[in-house]
Design an enzyme around this catalytic site. Structure first.
Site, mmCIF file in Angstrom:
data_model
loop_
_atom_site.group_PDB
_atom_site.id
_atom_site.type_symbol
_atom_site.label_atom_id
_atom_site.label_comp_id
_atom_site.label_asym_id
_atom_site.label_seq_id
_atom_site.Cartn_x
_atom_site.Cartn_y
_atom_site.Cartn_z
ATOM 1 N N ASP A 1 0.981 -8.777 1.416
ATOM 2 C CA ASP A 1 -0.042 -7.878 0.884
ATOM 3 C C ASP A 1 -1.068 -8.756 0.168
ATOM 4 O OD1 ASP A 1 -0.324 -4.730 0.414
ATOM 5 O OD2 ASP A 1 -1.148 -5.755 -1.329
ATOM 6 N N TYR B 1 -15.111 3.680 7.509
ATOM 7 C CA TYR B 1 -13.672 3.627 7.799
ATOM 8 C C TYR B 1 -13.404 4.211 9.192
ATOM 9 C CZ TYR B 1 -8.705 5.029 7.236
ATOM 10 O OH TYR B 1 -7.366 5.233 7.393
ATOM 11 N N ASP C 1 -3.946 -12.740 2.184
ATOM 12 C CA ASP C 1 -5.127 -11.976 2.585
ATOM 13 C C ASP C 1 -5.133 -11.893 4.118
ATOM 14 O OD1 ASP C 1 -7.672 -11.057 3.172
ATOM 15 O OD2 ASP C 1 -8.654 -12.302 1.643
ATOM 16 N N LYS D 1 -12.101 2.352 12.611
ATOM 17 C CA LYS D 1 -10.859 2.743 13.283
ATOM 18 C C LYS D 1 -11.108 3.157 14.739
ATOM 19 C CE LYS D 1 -7.665 1.980 10.150
ATOM 20 N NZ LYS D 1 -6.462 1.162 10.374
ATOM 21 N N GLY E 1 0.810 -1.216 0.000
ATOM 22 C CA GLY E 1 0.000 0.000 0.000
ATOM 23 C C GLY E 1 0.843 1.265 0.000
ATOM 24 N N GLN E 2 0.158 2.414 0.090
ATOM 25 C CA GLN E 2 0.853 3.702 -0.026
ATOM 26 C C GLN E 2 1.935 3.844 1.044
ATOM 27 O OE1 GLN E 2 -1.228 7.172 1.271
ATOM 28 N NE2 GLN E 2 0.099 8.586 0.150
#
Ligand code: SER
Length: 324
Positions: free
Chosen positions: A44, A147, A57, A151, A21-22
């Site tokens: 990932d 989201y 996963d 969180k 990811g980023q």
């Protein structure tokens, strides 16, 4: 002066979940540089054999169990998640991945006596009933997105596992993260990376937020520094077991566009806000990160002008555009 903190994860077997990811992409490179590729394991949802990222996963508890057991993992960075904008397209899926992934990590961390777990939270945990500028660490958390809800729940589960099982989970509320090494995916703050790619391609940028939608942001190097610093901090200095506000800077789309235009006066931006503007409106414009500063010495190094310089130079290289 040698950085004492760098020693703390020395010799440990580290696992990064969501390493494609980023943030995971850059964290993977940094941890490998600091601690050696033989100590850093990466997974990932999509395998990247050329980067030593194994396809796994996070909902595959058995696969994760084997990964931890086989490699004698001692420290976990759990970064896999569905972000704010993408989460709204399929809330149930976002909940399953964000919560199911976290539970797998927490349960396996207890089972394998993992020494430390990093779990990122976000500015998306904030919502109504708070001051939107300089938002304190401890306020009511009433998020508007799945989201954010996942969180907030995750922060509370992290604290629960610490209290109930003594599991050393550490967490930061990431602001919008801006870097050139990787692309963000599915977030509300993604515009602040996308804008540089349009500039480098000589294209007009269409911003999906309003020009005045100020949000807390951070340059990638500061984000990685915060992530590694909190994990290397002495255990007794971590007084907050939900999550720490961490900020680098705060700006609106027009402020970053103006900074880019100082360096490229031909660059144009138009504003066509979509559903993501509603998400941005529910988030703070700036956050108070004094608790992180006090507890584990957080201090950012990059401001908006420096960020724009670095981003323009490096994103232009991707498209072979000459430097300004
Ligand atoms: N960058 C995230 C998002 O926009 C916030 O943490 O969803």
């Amino acid at each position: 002066m040698p950085n004492r903190n760098l020693k703390k994860m020395n010799g440990k077997n580290i696992l990064i979940i969501g390493a494609g990811g980023q943030i995971g992409t850059v964290l993977h490179d940094k941890l490998t540089e600091l601690y050696g590729s033989e100590k850093v394991y990466a997974t990932d949802i999509k395998a990247q054999p050329e980067r030593n990222i194994i396809g796994l996963d996070v909902l595959d508890a058995e696969g994760l169990d084997n990964m931890i057991e086989t490699n004698k993992i001692q420290v976990i960075f759990h970064l896999a998640a569905i972000l704010s904008a993408k989460g709204e397209q399929n809330p149930k899926r976002a909940w399953e991945i964000n919560m199911g992934g976290l539970f797998n990590v927490l349960e396996l961390a207890v089972k394998h006596a993992i020494e430390k777990v990093f779990y990122p939270s976000t500015i998306a945990v904030f919502g109504d009933h708070i001051p939107l500028t300089n938002t304190p660490n401890h306020v009511p958390l009433v998020p508007a997105t799945v989201y954010g809800i996942s969180k907030v729940a995750g922060e509370l589960w992290a604290e629960y596992y610490y209290n109930r099982h003594g599991l050393d989970v550490r967490s930061i509320r990431y602001p919008g993260v801006i870097g050139y090494q990787s692309l963000p995916g599915g977030g509300t703050t993604d515009y602040a990376v996308d804008i540089f790619h349009s500039e480098a391609k000589n294209e007009e940028y269409t911003c999906f937020l309003s020009e005045d939608a100020a949000l807390p942001m951070i340059y990638m190097d500061d984000c990685i520094k915060a992530t590694i610093d909190i994990m290397n901090a002495p255990k007794e200095s971590i007084t907050c077991r939900t999550s720490y506000n961490v900020s680098g800077m705060s700006f609106s789309p027009i402020e970053i566009a103006t900074e880019i235009q100082k360096r490229n006066p031909d660059f144009r931006v138009k504003y066509i806000p979509d559903f993501r503007q509603q998400i941005a409106s529910s988030w703070p414009q700036s956050i108070d990160d004094s608790l992180a500063r006090k507890d584990w010495g957080w201090t950012p190094s990059f401001n908006l002008s420096q960020l724009v310089d670095i981003m323009m130079q490096n994103v232009r290289k991707i498209y072979s555009k000459t430097e300004y």
